[in-house]
Design a protein around this motif. Structure first.
Motif, PDB file in Angstrom:
ATOM      1  N   TYR A  56     -26.196   5.333  50.533  1.00  0.00           N
ATOM      2  CA  TYR A  56     -25.274   4.835  49.473  1.00  0.00           C
ATOM      3  C   TYR A  56     -24.133   5.217  49.616  1.00  0.00           C
ATOM      4  CZ  TYR A  56     -29.400   3.711  46.452  1.00  0.00           C
ATOM      5  OH  TYR A  56     -30.309   2.925  45.968  1.00  0.00           O
ATOM      6  N   LYS A  57     -23.408   6.162  50.060  1.00  0.00           N
ATOM      7  CA  LYS A  57     -22.244   6.536  50.301  1.00  0.00           C
ATOM      8  C   LYS A  57     -21.582   5.839  51.595  1.00  0.00           C
ATOM      9  CE  LYS A  57     -23.093  11.502  49.818  1.00  0.00           C
ATOM     10  NZ  LYS A  57     -22.983  12.622  50.504  1.00  0.00           N
ATOM     11  N   SER A  58     -22.338   5.329  52.526  1.00  0.00           N
ATOM     12  CA  SER A  58     -21.937   4.300  53.521  1.00  0.00           C
ATOM     13  C   SER A  58     -21.332   2.987  52.636  1.00  0.00           C
ATOM     14  CB  SER A  58     -23.003   4.444  54.643  1.00  0.00           C
ATOM     15  OG  SER A  58     -23.176   5.495  54.939  1.00  0.00           O
ATOM     16  N   LEU A  59     -22.284   2.696  51.974  1.00  0.00           N
ATOM     17  CA  LEU A  59     -22.102   1.509  51.459  1.00  0.00           C
ATOM     18  C   LEU A  59     -20.941   1.283  50.351  1.00  0.00           C
ATOM     19  CD1 LEU A  59     -25.699   0.321  50.342  1.00  0.00           C
ATOM     20  CD2 LEU A  59     -24.360  -0.881  51.797  1.00  0.00           C
ATOM     21  N   HIS A  60     -20.642   2.515  49.879  1.00  0.00           N
ATOM     22  CA  HIS A  60     -19.572   2.744  48.846  1.00  0.00           C
ATOM     23  C   HIS A  60     -18.326   2.642  49.611  1.00  0.00           C
ATOM     24  CE1 HIS A  60     -22.234   3.601  46.006  1.00  0.00           C
ATOM     25  NE2 HIS A  60     -22.553   4.894  45.803  1.00  0.00           N
ATOM     26  N   GLU A  61     -18.294   3.548  50.914  1.00  0.00           N
ATOM     27  CA  GLU A  61     -17.195   3.309  51.852  1.00  0.00           C
ATOM     28  C   GLU A  61     -16.870   2.069  52.345  1.00  0.00           C
ATOM     29  OE1 GLU A  61     -17.642   7.900  53.044  1.00  0.00           O
ATOM     30  OE2 GLU A  61     -17.399   6.404  54.925  1.00  0.00           O
ATOM     31  N   LEU A  62     -17.915   1.196  52.983  1.00  0.00           N
ATOM     32  CA  LEU A  62     -17.752  -0.072  53.164  1.00  0.00           C
ATOM     33  C   LEU A  62     -17.120  -0.894  52.043  1.00  0.00           C
ATOM     34  CD1 LEU A  62     -20.765  -0.729  55.108  1.00  0.00           C
ATOM     35  CD2 LEU A  62     -18.618  -0.550  56.107  1.00  0.00           C
ATOM     36  N   THR A  63     -17.509  -0.719  50.891  1.00  0.00           N
ATOM     37  CA  THR A  63     -16.929  -1.397  49.547  1.00  0.00           C
ATOM     38  C   THR A  63     -15.213  -0.961  49.467  1.00  0.00           C
ATOM     39  OG1 THR A  63     -19.087  -1.261  48.786  1.00  0.00           O
ATOM     40  CG2 THR A  63     -17.156  -1.848  47.204  1.00  0.00           C
ATOM     41  N   ASN A  64     -15.194   0.273  49.399  1.00  0.00           N
ATOM     42  CA  ASN A  64     -13.743   0.868  49.204  1.00  0.00           C
ATOM     43  C   ASN A  64     -12.690   0.272  50.330  1.00  0.00           C
ATOM     44  OD1 ASN A  64     -14.520   1.950  47.045  1.00  0.00           O
ATOM     45  ND2 ASN A  64     -15.051   3.759  48.014  1.00  0.00           N
ATOM     46  N   ASP A  65     -13.247   0.128  51.503  1.00  0.00           N
ATOM     47  CA  ASP A  65     -12.676  -0.123  52.586  1.00  0.00           C
ATOM     48  C   ASP A  65     -12.383  -1.985  52.854  1.00  0.00           C
ATOM     49  OD1 ASP A  65     -12.211   2.573  53.338  1.00  0.00           O
ATOM     50  OD2 ASP A  65     -13.554   2.245  54.842  1.00  0.00           O
ATOM     51  N   GLY A  66     -12.762  -2.501  51.942  1.00  0.00           N
ATOM     52  CA  GLY A  66     -12.950  -3.862  51.805  1.00  0.00           C
ATOM     53  C   GLY A  66     -13.719  -4.771  52.849  1.00  0.00           C
ATOM     54  N   TYR A  67     -14.609  -4.129  53.229  1.00  0.00           N
ATOM     55  CA  TYR A  67     -15.594  -4.759  54.151  1.00  0.00           C
ATOM     56  C   TYR A  67     -16.554  -5.603  53.328  1.00  0.00           C
ATOM     57  CZ  TYR A  67     -14.292  -2.032  58.254  1.00  0.00           C
ATOM     58  OH  TYR A  67     -13.598  -1.491  59.405  1.00  0.00           O
ATOM     59  N   VAL A  68     -16.994  -5.097  52.439  1.00  0.00           N
ATOM     60  CA  VAL A  68     -18.171  -5.821  51.523  1.00  0.00           C
ATOM     61  C   VAL A  68     -17.623  -5.757  49.938  1.00  0.00           C
ATOM     62  CG1 VAL A  68     -19.888  -5.170  53.286  1.00  0.00           C
ATOM     63  CG2 VAL A  68     -19.550  -3.743  51.223  1.00  0.00           C
ATOM     64  N   THR A  69     -18.490  -6.782  49.277  1.00  0.00           N
ATOM     65  CA  THR A  69     -18.287  -6.824  47.932  1.00  0.00           C
ATOM     66  C   THR A  69     -19.694  -6.688  47.433  1.00  0.00           C
ATOM     67  OG1 THR A  69     -18.560  -9.319  48.003  1.00  0.00           O
ATOM     68  CG2 THR A  69     -16.235  -8.559  47.989  1.00  0.00           C
ATOM     69  N   ARG A  70     -19.578  -6.319  46.188  1.00  0.00           N
ATOM     70  CA  ARG A  70     -20.679  -5.814  45.340  1.00  0.00           C
ATOM     71  C   ARG A  70     -21.043  -6.959  44.356  1.00  0.00           C
ATOM     72  NH1 ARG A  70     -21.721  -0.011  44.587  1.00  0.00           N
ATOM     73  NH2 ARG A  70     -21.617  -0.625  42.370  1.00  0.00           N
ATOM     74  N   GLU A  71     -22.381  -7.131  43.937  1.00  0.00           N
ATOM     75  CA  GLU A  71     -22.577  -8.096  42.906  1.00  0.00           C
ATOM     76  C   GLU A  71     -23.923  -7.420  42.333  1.00  0.00           C
ATOM     77  OE1 GLU A  71     -24.714 -12.642  43.169  1.00  0.00           O
ATOM     78  OE2 GLU A  71     -23.817 -11.565  45.237  1.00  0.00           O
ATOM     79  N   LYS A  72     -23.673  -7.182  41.057  1.00  0.00           N
ATOM     80  CA  LYS A  72     -24.800  -6.733  40.261  1.00  0.00           C
ATOM     81  C   LYS A  72     -25.850  -7.811  39.938  1.00  0.00           C
ATOM     82  CE  LYS A  72     -21.963  -2.795  38.638  1.00  0.00           C
ATOM     83  NZ  LYS A  72     -21.794  -1.649  37.452  1.00  0.00           N
ATOM     84  N   LYS A  73     -27.078  -7.376  39.697  1.00  0.00           N
ATOM     85  CA  LYS A  73     -28.127  -8.434  39.238  1.00  0.00           C
ATOM     86  C   LYS A  73     -29.091  -7.442  38.422  1.00  0.00           C
ATOM     87  CE  LYS A  73     -27.359 -12.530  40.377  1.00  0.00           C
ATOM     88  NZ  LYS A  73     -27.458 -12.987  41.706  1.00  0.00           N
ATOM     89  N   ILE A  74     -29.693  -8.143  37.601  1.00  0.00           N
ATOM     90  CA  ILE A  74     -30.871  -7.553  36.768  1.00  0.00           C
ATOM     91  C   ILE A  74     -32.251  -7.918  37.475  1.00  0.00           C
ATOM     92  CG2 ILE A  74     -31.919  -7.177  34.502  1.00  0.00           C
ATOM     93  CD1 ILE A  74     -29.293  -5.862  34.812  1.00  0.00           C
ATOM     94  N   LEU A  75     -33.018  -6.981  37.787  1.00  0.00           N
ATOM     95  CA  LEU A  75     -34.189  -7.450  38.183  1.00  0.00           C
ATOM     96  C   LEU A  75     -35.263  -7.137  37.114  1.00  0.00           C
ATOM     97  CD1 LEU A  75     -35.111  -8.034  41.177  1.00  0.00           C
ATOM     98  CD2 LEU A  75     -35.763  -5.608  41.233  1.00  0.00           C
ATOM     99  N   GLY A  76     -36.467  -7.776  37.107  1.00  0.00           N
ATOM    100  CA  GLY A  76     -37.515  -7.447  36.371  1.00  0.00           C
ATOM    101  C   GLY A  76     -37.591  -8.344  35.013  1.00  0.00           C
ATOM    102  N   GLU A  77     -38.635  -8.381  34.270  1.00  0.00           N
ATOM    103  CA  GLU A  77     -38.885  -9.034  33.114  1.00  0.00           C
ATOM    104  C   GLU A  77     -38.300  -8.781  31.891  1.00  0.00           C
ATOM    105  OE1 GLU A  77     -40.819 -11.807  33.242  1.00  0.00           O
ATOM    106  OE2 GLU A  77     -40.781 -11.289  35.481  1.00  0.00           O
ATOM    107  N   GLU A  78     -37.743  -9.976  31.222  1.00  0.00           N
ATOM    108  CA  GLU A  78     -36.937  -9.623  29.941  1.00  0.00           C
ATOM    109  C   GLU A  78     -38.067  -8.698  28.977  1.00  0.00           C
ATOM    110  OE1 GLU A  78     -34.498 -10.523  28.133  1.00  0.00           O
ATOM    111  OE2 GLU A  78     -33.520 -11.815  29.780  1.00  0.00           O
ATOM    112  N   GLY A  79     -37.340  -7.905  28.228  1.00  0.00           N
ATOM    113  CA  GLY A  79     -38.171  -7.037  27.084  1.00  0.00           C
ATOM    114  C   GLY A  79     -38.537  -5.729  27.611  1.00  0.00           C
ATOM    115  N   ILE A  80     -39.303  -5.650  28.834  1.00  0.00           N
ATOM    116  CA  ILE A  80     -39.811  -4.376  29.170  1.00  0.00           C
ATOM    117  C   ILE A  80     -39.017  -3.492  30.325  1.00  0.00           C
ATOM    118  CG2 ILE A  80     -42.106  -3.371  29.880  1.00  0.00           C
ATOM    119  CD1 ILE A  80     -43.364  -6.235  29.607  1.00  0.00           C
TER     120      ILE A  80
END
Lengths: 130, 130
Positions: A56-80
């Motif tokens: 995770y820390k490596s991914l954060h650093e890659l993000t902060n250094d502009g190598y990658v972008t993040r994209e949030k998604k929701i996984l799983g069924e509605e409601g539960i």
DNA sequence: CAATGAACACTATGTTCATTC
DNA sequence: GAATGAACATAGTGTTCATTG
């Protein structure tokens, strides 16, 4: 990525993980814990199991250094059960810089391999070429 | 020498230094800063220059673990410049245990070289055999 | 509940400097 | 002054756990 200039003893773990992550992210868009699983499987037979937080820390650093972008998604069924996950993706800039990173890492990997091979030669006789 | 069992990412620096120190001490009885000079020279072309305190700490640990004994001497001419130095010498017990240590280190070195070579293969194509 | 990541703890390593003859 | 090593500072890594949807 200042850890590449250190020139201490051996390579730092996170620099090593970033090399793999950059390639894995380019190969297929996954989310954090999936990369973790990939990496654990990949290194299992080498007696190395990266701690999740290091990845995770490596991914954060890659993000902060502009190598990658993040994209949030929701996984799983509605409601539960909802589960937020985060996909990673190389930026255009990141692709170019990843190439440079790879070049620098090659030098560092070679240096470390050289150092370890020297130790094997010095203490256990000449290195077998197979 | 508990650092050999860790099985984390790569070899720890001090374990590596001890391997060299055990052999250097067996080869010729010198004092601390002379081993430091030897090691610095030896690794110079590998971009690695062990910090003096790391070498001293390694020597202390070898002493505490019973591998070596210390012998104080005074260097220099009477009256003007005195200099206390400490010679190191393998114990009988130390010689036997150094062999075991070497065996364990070989495994660890091979593991690390394998891991780094894998990275080279994975990211830069097959490893050349020369 | 699984994924994320922050907080915390610990280990490894590096730097500085006092001591000592 | 050079060698030793303690004290201190920092970096790197691992562990735990709160959050959160």
């Amino acid at each position: 990525m200042s850890e590449l200039k250190s020139r201490g003893f051996l390579l730092k773990q996170r620099a090593f993980l970033k090399l793999y992550l950059l390639e894995h992210i380019q190969a297929h868009k996954l989310y954090g814990s999936q990369y973790i699983d990939e990496l654990k499987r990949e290194f299992e037979s080498y007696g190395y199991s990266p701690a999740p937080s290091e990845v995770y820390k490596s991914l954060h650093e890659l993000t902060n250094d502009g190598y990658v972008t993040r994209e949030k998604k929701i996984l799983g069924e509605e409601g539960i059960g909802f589960q937020e996950i985060i996909y990673y993706q190389l930026t255009e800039e990141g692709k170019k810089r990843a190439d440079l990173y790879k070049i620098q890492m090659k030098e560092e990997l070679d240096r470390c391999i050289g150092l370890l091979n020297k130790a094997v030669r010095d203490h256990y006789g000449p290195v077998s070429k197979l």
